[in-house]
Scaffold this active site. Structure first.
Site, PDB file in Angstrom:
ATOM      1  N   GLY A  23     135.750  38.899  39.844  1.00 32.27           N
ATOM      2  CA  GLY A  23     135.042  39.276  41.061  1.00 32.27           C
ATOM      3  C   GLY A  23     135.977  39.647  42.193  1.00 32.27           C
ATOM      4  N   PHE A  26     134.678  38.872  48.704  1.00 29.99           N
ATOM      5  CA  PHE A  26     135.431  38.208  49.769  1.00 29.99           C
ATOM      6  C   PHE A  26     136.285  37.064  49.226  1.00 29.99           C
ATOM      7  CE2 PHE A  26     131.850  40.007  52.269  1.00 29.99           C
ATOM      8  CZ  PHE A  26     132.586  40.718  53.196  1.00 29.99           C
ATOM      9  N   GLU A 183     117.898  43.141  59.693  1.00 29.53           N
ATOM     10  CA  GLU A 183     118.767  44.220  60.175  1.00 29.53           C
ATOM     11  C   GLU A 183     118.310  45.576  59.643  1.00 29.53           C
ATOM     12  OE1 GLU A 183     122.740  41.499  60.938  1.00 29.53           O
ATOM     13  OE2 GLU A 183     122.698  42.811  59.185  1.00 29.53           O
ATOM     14  N   ASP A 312     129.641  32.540  46.969  1.00 31.19           N
ATOM     15  CA  ASP A 312     128.196  32.385  46.783  1.00 31.19           C
ATOM     16  C   ASP A 312     127.829  31.764  45.448  1.00 31.19           C
ATOM     17  OD1 ASP A 312     128.033  33.624  49.208  1.00 31.19           O
ATOM     18  OD2 ASP A 312     127.242  35.525  48.467  1.00 31.19           O
ATOM     19  N   ALA A 329     129.770  35.452  54.142  1.00 32.76           N
ATOM     20  CA  ALA A 329     131.150  35.798  53.815  1.00 32.76           C
ATOM     21  C   ALA A 329     132.142  34.673  54.108  1.00 32.76           C
ATOM     22  CB  ALA A 329     131.556  37.063  54.574  1.00 32.76           C
TER      23      ALA A 329
END
Length: 448
Positions: A23, A26, A183, A312, A329
């Site tokens: 992965g 972040f 958003e 996560d 993040a």
């Protein structure tokens, strides 16, 4: 094109401990940055060749930014300064803790330390119909699909005679009142007010409905009740229909059915309602809970001292965070940086230091000069100050000077002109007719 069995990972042999990271988000990126090449061989696997700044993905979907402004090639990020770093764009299919190997589509690779930093995937709660017909927003291809769908809907609504079909094209349903949903709804409302009437003077955009659907009793559930209430007021002032305590039961590409029987016709349902950890096959069920790996204070997966999970996909339960750290993040960034130090301690036979999360706060933006912020020491901001803080934080954490410059220039331009300059349908989203009505045609990769 070469057959898979003709490919190989081509990772050189080494006498140094090999750290395999799955992965390039972040967590993975910050871990690589802090691991010294002189002490480790570092191998990074990812299905895509770039690191994406996903908090701005909704702006790609609403034509505010181009995808390359929120992404950075992984090979560019780790150049000659990382002499024993090796990136391979490949899908990992499994892990074998007994043999300490990672299995990929093109071969196996032994590891000394394994770090799972795979993040999350969309969670449809077992509803295959919603998975088939809705639009997720987790990756750049998702954002481009959604952008094309929305722009095509406006083009079709501008030409169609049937008022019922036109209305279904102008109804947009966003499921999930978290930061992504809020958003995205705010960005769509600004397009409706400032941009679309100029592009389509023949359409009455007072008929364009934006519905934000949340199953709980408030929007932005992870944030404070005060920020949630302010956000709801901002949303409703912008003309967004907020439906709380509402669940979606089904969606066939034409009609959304809410639990309780209410329906609405729409050709665009955006799924931002939930995520689950993107887990790798090979670890036993007892090593995870609710789609996340259970880890100790050193990010070691319970029962596996040489396998780590960060970000996560990791659930590190503490007194303050009984369900694990929030899926944003900062935990991933901090855990990646902290784990790099602990891996150094491990090879030096030193005691490991437990991870402590420093909560820098949460931010959400609803539109121009409309944002909310929950900061440390129970500070809450709203309006222009929160909006300015949101802009600064997102520019600061973007990777790459070019990306920072491009995004800042786009935002400055938009601030003075109310203009999104990227309304191009560059990958049309195709539909085909069948007996049941309109059915989505997608590549299987977009569904997985």
């Amino acid at each position: 094109m070469l057959h898979i069995k003709e490919l190989t990972l081509n990772i050189p042999e080494t006498t140094k401990p090999r750290v395999v990271i799955i992965g390039g988000g972040f967590g993975g990126v910050n871990l690589v940055r802090k691991l010294p090449s002189k002490d480790f061989q570092v191998v990074l696997f990812d299905r895509q060749n770039y690191h994406g700044f996903w908090p701005l993905l909704y702006q790609v979907a609403t034509a505010g930014l181009e995808p390359d402004s929120i992404a950075e090639p992984l090979r560019k990020m780790f150049d000659e300064d990382y002499e024993d770093f090796h990136f391979r764009q490949v899908k990992v299919t499994g892990v074998n803790p007994a043999t300490k190997t990672v299995t990929t589509l093109v071969g196996d690779l032994p590891y000394d330390f394994l770090v799972i930093a795979t993040g999350t995937k969309s969670n449809y709660f077992g509803n295959e119909q919603i998975k088939k017909f809705s639009f997720p927003l987790k990756q750049i291809p998702d954002a481009l699909n959604l952008r094309s769908q929305m722009l095509q809907a406006f083009e079709q609504a501008n030409m169609i005679k049937d008022p019922e079909v036109r209305q279904s094209l102008l109804n947009f349903v966003i499921v999930g009142g978290g930061p992504t949903g809020v958003e995205l709804a705010g960005a769509l409302a600004e397009m409706r007010k400032h941009i679309l009437p100029g592009d389509y003077p023949g359409l009455d955009f007072s008929q364009m409905n934006i519905l934000l659907v949340e199953g709980l009793d408030r929007v932005l559930p992870p944030m404070s009740p005060k920020s949630s209430q302010t956000t709801r007021e901002y949303l409703e002032k912008a003309g967004i229909i907020v439906k709380l305590n509402t669940l979606v039961e089904s969606y066939d590409g034409q009609t959304v059915v809410f639990k309780g029987g209410e329906t609405i016709k729409t050709q665009t349902l955006i799924w931002a309602a939930g995520v689950s950890g993107a887990q790798i096959q090979g670890l036993p069920p007892e090593a995870s809970e609710r789609g996340r790996y259970l880890v100790n204070p050193f990010n070691q997966v319970i029962g596996f001292p040489d396998i780590f999970a960060i970000g996560d996909v990791a659930a590190m339960k503490t007194e303050k965070w009984p369900k694990g750290h929030p899926g944003v993040a900062q935990p991933a960034i901090q855990q990646g940086q902290h784990l790099a130090k602990n891996l150094g301690r491990m090879i030096r036979k030193e005691s490991l230091v437990p991870f402590e999360y420093f909560d820098k706060g949460s931010l959400a933006i609803i539109g121009r000069n409309r944002a909310v912020a929950d900061l440390p020491k129970d500070m809450h901001l709203k309006g222009f100050l929160a909006w300015a803080a949101w802009l600064f934080v997102h520019i600061y954490y973007l990777i790459g000077f070019r990306n920072k410059l491009v995004v800042l220039a786009n935002w400055v331009y938009k601030f003075f002109t109310f203009e999104n300059g990227n309304r191009l349908i560059i990958r049309p989203f195709i539909r085909k007719e069948d007996v049941a009505g309109q059915e989505f045609v997608r590549r299987q990769a977009d569904l997985d």
